[in-house]
Design an enzyme around this catalytic site. Sequence first.
Site, PDB file in Angstrom:
ATOM      1  N   ILE B 463       0.828  -1.212   0.000  1.00  0.00           N
ATOM      2  CA  ILE B 463       0.000   0.000   0.000  1.00  0.00           C
ATOM      3  C   ILE B 463       0.860   1.259   0.000  1.00  0.00           C
ATOM      4  O   ILE B 463       0.366   2.356   0.203  1.00  0.00           O
ATOM      5  CB  ILE B 463      -0.967   0.012   1.194  1.00  0.00           C
ATOM      6  CG1 ILE B 463      -0.230   0.007   2.537  1.00  0.00           C
ATOM      7  CG2 ILE B 463      -1.881  -1.197   1.129  1.00  0.00           C
ATOM      8  CD1 ILE B 463      -1.154   0.198   3.725  1.00  0.00           C
ATOM      9  N   GLY B 464       2.156   1.057  -0.217  1.00  0.00           N
ATOM     10  CA  GLY B 464       3.071   2.196  -0.173  1.00  0.00           C
ATOM     11  C   GLY B 464       4.082   2.026   0.945  1.00  0.00           C
ATOM     12  O   GLY B 464       5.024   2.804   1.089  1.00  0.00           O
ATOM     13  N   ALA B 507       4.262  -7.240   7.446  1.00  0.00           N
ATOM     14  CA  ALA B 507       5.704  -7.413   7.230  1.00  0.00           C
ATOM     15  C   ALA B 507       6.253  -8.565   8.060  1.00  0.00           C
ATOM     16  O   ALA B 507       7.053  -9.375   7.567  1.00  0.00           O
ATOM     17  CB  ALA B 507       6.447  -6.117   7.552  1.00  0.00           C
ATOM     18  N   ARG B 600      14.085  -5.450  14.357  1.00  0.00           N
ATOM     19  CA  ARG B 600      15.056  -5.422  13.269  1.00  0.00           C
ATOM     20  C   ARG B 600      14.410  -4.804  12.038  1.00  0.00           C
ATOM     21  O   ARG B 600      13.295  -5.153  11.670  1.00  0.00           O
ATOM     22  CB  ARG B 600      15.468  -6.859  12.962  1.00  0.00           C
ATOM     23  CG  ARG B 600      16.568  -6.944  11.949  1.00  0.00           C
ATOM     24  CD  ARG B 600      17.032  -8.376  11.822  1.00  0.00           C
ATOM     25  NE  ARG B 600      18.209  -8.427  10.990  1.00  0.00           N
ATOM     26  CZ  ARG B 600      18.773  -9.558  10.611  1.00  0.00           C
ATOM     27  NH1 ARG B 600      18.265 -10.707  11.020  1.00  0.00           N
ATOM     28  NH2 ARG B 600      19.827  -9.541   9.836  1.00  0.00           N
ATOM     29  N   ASN B 603      14.605  -2.438   5.996  1.00  0.00           N
ATOM     30  CA  ASN B 603      15.166  -1.436   5.098  1.00  0.00           C
ATOM     31  C   ASN B 603      15.068  -0.088   5.801  1.00  0.00           C
ATOM     32  O   ASN B 603      13.974   0.409   6.057  1.00  0.00           O
ATOM     33  CB  ASN B 603      14.363  -1.428   3.782  1.00  0.00           C
ATOM     34  CG  ASN B 603      14.870  -0.393   2.786  1.00  0.00           C
ATOM     35  OD1 ASN B 603      15.291   0.710   3.149  1.00  0.00           O
ATOM     36  ND2 ASN B 603      14.841  -0.739   1.518  1.00  0.00           N
ATOM     37  N   GLN B 610       7.998   5.294   6.559  1.00  0.00           N
ATOM     38  CA  GLN B 610       6.782   4.957   7.299  1.00  0.00           C
ATOM     39  C   GLN B 610       6.629   5.857   8.527  1.00  0.00           C
ATOM     40  O   GLN B 610       5.538   6.315   8.841  1.00  0.00           O
ATOM     41  CB  GLN B 610       6.817   3.489   7.749  1.00  0.00           C
ATOM     42  CG  GLN B 610       6.439   2.532   6.653  1.00  0.00           C
ATOM     43  CD  GLN B 610       5.137   2.930   6.009  1.00  0.00           C
ATOM     44  OE1 GLN B 610       4.094   2.919   6.640  1.00  0.00           O
ATOM     45  NE2 GLN B 610       5.192   3.339   4.754  1.00  0.00           N
ATOM     46  N   LYS B 672       9.342  -5.921  13.714  1.00  0.00           N
ATOM     47  CA  LYS B 672       8.035  -5.510  14.217  1.00  0.00           C
ATOM     48  C   LYS B 672       7.476  -4.511  13.192  1.00  0.00           C
ATOM     49  O   LYS B 672       8.227  -3.874  12.472  1.00  0.00           O
ATOM     50  CB  LYS B 672       8.155  -4.857  15.593  1.00  0.00           C
ATOM     51  CG  LYS B 672       8.794  -5.796  16.620  1.00  0.00           C
ATOM     52  CD  LYS B 672       8.602  -5.322  18.050  1.00  0.00           C
ATOM     53  CE  LYS B 672       9.665  -4.334  18.492  1.00  0.00           C
ATOM     54  NZ  LYS B 672       9.607  -4.082  19.959  1.00  0.00           N
ATOM     55  N   GLY B 673       6.164  -4.411  13.107  1.00  0.00           N
ATOM     56  CA  GLY B 673       5.546  -3.549  12.090  1.00  0.00           C
ATOM     57  C   GLY B 673       5.768  -2.077  12.360  1.00  0.00           C
ATOM     58  O   GLY B 673       5.815  -1.647  13.510  1.00  0.00           O
ATOM     59  N   GLU B 676       2.273   1.946  11.729  1.00  0.00           N
ATOM     60  CA  GLU B 676       1.368   2.719  12.583  1.00  0.00           C
ATOM     61  C   GLU B 676       2.039   3.427  13.750  1.00  0.00           C
ATOM     62  O   GLU B 676       1.591   4.481  14.180  1.00  0.00           O
ATOM     63  CB  GLU B 676       0.255   1.782  13.070  1.00  0.00           C
ATOM     64  CG  GLU B 676      -0.556   1.379  11.852  1.00  0.00           C
ATOM     65  CD  GLU B 676      -1.545   0.257  12.057  1.00  0.00           C
ATOM     66  OE1 GLU B 676      -2.726   0.564  12.188  1.00  0.00           O
ATOM     67  OE2 GLU B 676      -1.134  -0.902  12.065  1.00  0.00           O
TER      68      GLU B 676
END
Lengths: 162, 709
Positions: B463-464, B507, B600, B603, B610, B672-673, B676
């Site tokens: 989604i970007g 992810a 970790r 990128n 983000q 971890k994501g 948000e």
Amino acid sequence: MSSTTAARSTEVTVELRVNGRTYPARLDSTTTLLDALRDELHLTGTKKGCDQGACGACTVLRDGKRIVSCLTLAAQCDGSEITTIEGLADDGVPHPVQEAFVRHDALQCGYCTAGQVMSAVALLREGRAHTDDEIREFMSGNLCRCAAYPNIVAAIREVADS
Amino acid sequence: MTTTLTKQSLLGRPIDRIDGRRKVAGAAPYPSDFDLPGQAHAALVSSTIANGRITRIDRSAAEAAPGVLLVLTRDNAPAVADPPMSNLGSTMRWYFRDDRILHYGQHIGIVVAGTRAQAQAAARLVEVEYAAEEPVLDLDDPRATIEENPYGLDSSRGDAAAALDAADVTVDSTYTIGAEINSPMGLFTTVASWQGGRLVVHDTTQFPSMVRASLAAMFGVPERDVRVLIPFLGGGFGAGLRLWSHTVLTTMAARELDRPVKLVLTRPQMFSSTGHRAASRQRMRLGATQDGRLVAIDHDAVAANGIGDMLPAPIEMGTPMAYACDNVATHERRAHLNIAFTGFMRAPGSVELHFALESALDELAGKLGIDPVELRLRNYAEVHPESGKPWSSKALRECLTVGADRFGWSGRDPSPRSTRDGDLLVGQGMAEASFDFYAQPCTVRLSVDRGGNALVRTGATDIGTGTYTITAQLTADLLGIEVDQVRVELGDTDLPPAPQSGGSGLAGALGAAVKDAAAALGERLARLDGRPGETIASLLDRHGLDELSATGHSDLPAAAATTDLAVAGPFAATFAEVGVDEELGVVRVRRLVSVIDGGRLYNEKTARSQIIGGTVMGIGAALLEEAAYDPHTGRVANGTFGDYLMAVNADVPDLDITFVGGPDAFNPVGTKGLGEIGIVAVAPAIANAVHHATGRRIRDLPITLDKLL
Ligand code: FES
Ligand code: FES
């Protein structure tokens, strides 16, 4: 809702010169340049974000100056030279602004990107990218909900400095 | 396999986004860029009232208009089954099931014609008569139906009421947040075509598998006969996590006409058709000892919900885990209003909770005379406050200390109104944040070929956030090849099943599945007896194999249920400096420091993007964004990009973003994501800075000038 209202419209013949090519077209006189580019010429790189002149996603160059193509009638562009995102590369070599956008990650979803790049090219041509504040100000007509804004500034600054 | 460990890790490196070139060339296809042969165009008919019933619909003028092929309303639409519940606990209420109007902009019909202009013109000719009633739009309206604990978020640990009574110091404050609209730049689009009983849909969604399951159920076809395609979407921020009615209507019209139909929502329609962050009101009560130990947290939240709609607003979910505190109670309520159906919007629930909790802690710090950073450190949850298990990772302490350092927090005079810069009052505030772990199972197919190239395929979306890029990067890293030797295919439900891009969960789940696939592939390659240093290409070549494939799977929710660790999501601390012009009431963020524990990183470059994106959306939430409802019609009165204010380039201050912490011990890749966490602490940090600058505590977002004057 849409800028193409149903009010009495007539067909017009226009010759659109886009990215160095000539496209003869018969269009409803109320057709916007944006819809003509996307629907008739199938140049879909230019995006529609609002159709109301408020987001900059549809930015293209007319005779080198940036315009929002959703508020421009195609018929008004007869005889003008239009440049869209598809016409920026030079013989397959991306424009320096395009390269800088990739390097600086000046995009996420990429939907606003064509408009951002076209605005940036216009800004640089006008020689108005002296400071970051100037870039921010000039680029504030181009919304980016992903908010790649600082990276957009960095990309433009890099091209301006080179 | 001998080939994998010969190179330095690619993970974390700030490589360029692999789809960047296509995007800057205008060559990445979004749903609205697809045109199918023989396609017709659709436009929607929407309600102009927010509450009542439809008494009559007259389609005749529209049907007779030039180019019109079909007008569908509830009078002539075929029946459909109810869609199933998604894994997010939501389902769509099908508007055509009865004659009720529940909100302004509710879809009443769809008009299909040869051109878009014809469809839009004819849509205005559909005559609708209503029996209208006054809409219920406000959380405080006594006519609103209140549901108690609808999603089971009431909770209790210890005895919060007694602890509040006994506390040395208490805070009891109420915080409100207006409705915010996701507003991705991409206009949501559906291009539907039935091809010999099989449905193919280009649809703007973050959750293709859910759209497939929903359409299959509604139209009574097997899931394998529905294909949802979404290689690129113009952002989502949660708007693409539900099935929306325009997708169903377009699919229905395509089936009725037996030809492809395309619908692109207009921007005003986006404000009432694709969800939003529900307006909310939270009462936060804190009790503490004189030396700043939290003894009680009592959190009562009410959030708006559409009438007849089901969608959690998980505001109370993170409260019990936020701090080490023995007595915590949460109370969940939803008020059903005549508003467009709500959705998920970036860090749903977490944004709301942390605005209230972190503002209240700032109030508590002031009452106690304890530094706000110190207060948070004193109540640091070293282990999971409910289970007592150690965290799989938690570098929130570093977020706080590194952030304080980078910001220069220690030099701050704590008293409000203590700093001026010319005409401006200057204030500094901070907040911390956490975002709960979330994941769903994920499957990928990984192939390597004789040319040494790899192909990864899964039905996820980018989604970007950079899904294409990080998938390629991880695969290259695991296989010991270059990133440009990896091709990634996403956005197609014919590919192996993947979860939604949402909840910061993709992810981690996708990476774990890729790792599983690479291990399976490694085993198969090992059986081919590789020679030391031999490449995959030469190994396959030696054995006369064109390619080798393996499937990988991850089920992190199942693993989380059995681990001895408390599985952590990301953490953050944000420090903000604002300048407030008291005469004009204008607040500007001057600089902002965010420190993130995202485990970790795949990128560093896309990770930073983000966080930038979340931060800027947080600035908008703090100072600009709010949907304003017209009290009589229930229309979002500022429902255009000209009127609904979001942060623009000139609103972005100097941002300083740092990542801390190491690999997460639970996730197989250690990640971890990050989608948000960046937004969560921004609004409370800004609100706390405004208080420090002015002495005024604004408990209502956005902080607009009228609230400061
Ligand atoms: S589409 Fe033209 S300005 Fe938004
Ligand atoms: S990159 Fe997504 S809107 Fe700008």
